[in-house]
Design an enzyme around this catalytic site. Sequence first.
Site, short mmCIF file in Angstrom:
data_model
loop_
_atom_site.label_atom_id
_atom_site.label_comp_id
_atom_site.label_asym_id
_atom_site.label_seq_id
_atom_site.Cartn_x
_atom_site.Cartn_y
_atom_site.Cartn_z
N LYS A 175 0.82 -1.21 0.00
CA LYS A 175 0.00 0.00 0.00
C LYS A 175 0.85 1.26 0.00
O LYS A 175 0.36 2.35 -0.34
CB LYS A 175 -0.95 0.01 1.20
CG LYS A 175 -0.30 0.24 2.55
CD LYS A 175 -1.33 0.26 3.67
CE LYS A 175 -0.69 0.48 5.02
NZ LYS A 175 -0.05 1.80 5.13
N ASP A 176 2.13 1.16 0.37
CA ASP A 176 3.02 2.32 0.42
C ASP A 176 3.76 2.56 -0.89
O ASP A 176 4.56 3.50 -0.99
CB ASP A 176 4.05 2.15 1.55
CG ASP A 176 3.41 2.21 2.92
OD1 ASP A 176 2.35 2.83 3.06
OD2 ASP A 176 3.97 1.61 3.86
N ARG A 220 -7.84 9.21 3.68
CA ARG A 220 -8.79 8.10 3.50
C ARG A 220 -9.36 7.68 4.85
O ARG A 220 -10.58 7.55 5.02
CB ARG A 220 -8.08 6.92 2.82
CG ARG A 220 -8.96 5.68 2.63
CD ARG A 220 -8.12 4.52 2.12
NE ARG A 220 -7.10 4.13 3.07
CZ ARG A 220 -7.30 3.33 4.11
NH1 ARG A 220 -8.52 2.84 4.34
NH2 ARG A 220 -6.32 3.02 4.93
N ARG A 221 -8.48 7.46 5.83
CA ARG A 221 -8.95 7.04 7.15
C ARG A 221 -9.74 8.14 7.85
O ARG A 221 -10.69 7.85 8.59
CB ARG A 221 -7.76 6.58 8.00
CG ARG A 221 -7.22 5.22 7.56
CD ARG A 221 -5.97 4.83 8.32
NE ARG A 221 -5.57 3.46 7.98
CZ ARG A 221 -4.35 2.97 8.20
NH1 ARG A 221 -3.43 3.72 8.76
NH2 ARG A 221 -4.07 1.73 7.85
N ARG A 230 1.92 10.53 13.26
CA ARG A 230 2.95 9.82 12.49
C ARG A 230 3.72 8.91 13.45
O ARG A 230 3.53 8.94 14.66
CB ARG A 230 3.91 10.82 11.84
CG ARG A 230 3.33 11.66 10.71
CD ARG A 230 3.11 10.89 9.43
NE ARG A 230 4.27 10.13 9.02
CZ ARG A 230 5.34 10.66 8.42
NH1 ARG A 230 5.39 11.94 8.14
NH2 ARG A 230 6.36 9.89 8.08
N ARG A 266 2.46 4.94 17.83
CA ARG A 266 1.08 5.42 17.77
C ARG A 266 0.24 4.83 18.90
O ARG A 266 -0.59 5.52 19.51
CB ARG A 266 0.47 5.08 16.40
CG ARG A 266 1.18 5.78 15.25
CD ARG A 266 0.48 5.53 13.93
NE ARG A 266 1.29 5.99 12.82
CZ ARG A 266 0.83 6.28 11.60
NH1 ARG A 266 -0.46 6.14 11.35
NH2 ARG A 266 1.63 6.69 10.65
N CYS A 297 -1.25 9.81 -2.37
CA CYS A 297 -1.35 9.47 -0.96
C CYS A 297 -2.28 10.40 -0.20
O CYS A 297 -2.70 10.09 0.92
CB CYS A 297 0.03 9.47 -0.32
SG CYS A 297 0.81 11.10 -0.27
#
Length: 284
Positions: free
Chosen positions: A80-81, A125-126, A143, A149, A237
């Site tokens: 996904k990155d 998106r989130r 981040r 996190r 992104c």
Amino acid sequence: MKIRIGTRRSKLALIQSELAAKAIAAAFPDIETELVHITTKGDIVLDKPLEKIGGKGVFIDEIERAMLCGETDIAVHSAKDLPLELAEGTGIFAVLPRADAHDILVTRRGEPLPEHPVIGTSSTRRAAGARKICPDPVIKDIRGNVDTRLQKLADGQYDAIVLAAAGLERLGALTDDRFDFVRTEYSALVPAPCQGIIAIQSRVGETAELLRKISDTDTYMCFETERKVLELMNAGCSSPAGAVSDIADGRITLTVTKDQRKLLTDSAPVTERFALAERLVSKL
């Protein structure tokens, strides 16, 4: 023969690289593997959103450079990155079987969310999904690696954070009794394209041909289908776009969205997966 694997230094990246090394060892017992740790710009600059420091490429530029210079032979990435454009003369020649593609809302155990919860995510998106899951949230940038996190959540800097199920599972974090983990449905939050997939990149050549032999066929077809969706949307992104697919009995089911509000789902024979992607995206 030795294959040198370029990898980021984070705990999750190292776990994923070890999974790739084990897959290579299982298929080719005579091949030795070595992990080469590489620090990327995305690992260093943690006080700015990704779109302000170069987008997805900040996680792979240094890794690709090491591969092109001959310091490493392959690179392992969270698919996904990956940006759409990879370094010339390289490609993704293997993917490992996909883990859970869902996102997870993480909260402190036993604590209900307040009226206007502070939700940590650096993903547009989130953030869009969080606004559907929780009424009137306050979105706050976050981040750092998964452990960082989670600690910020435990310390009370956020009321909830959104993380990928695959990463939490690979790290063994889902057993952390400080938190409650709520799996989001695709109807609420469509995953980032290729979320949950480990991708292996190499230069074109002998190593690439070896990698093809360890690639999971169904996962690779999902990988290239969801990458096709990204290409068709021209989504970066900073986009809330999402796409996720799965394959059963020779058919692929694909869900796509540009904004996390309008979702479309349909299926087709796997041989028609790109036409399916084009059809769905054209209707958004």
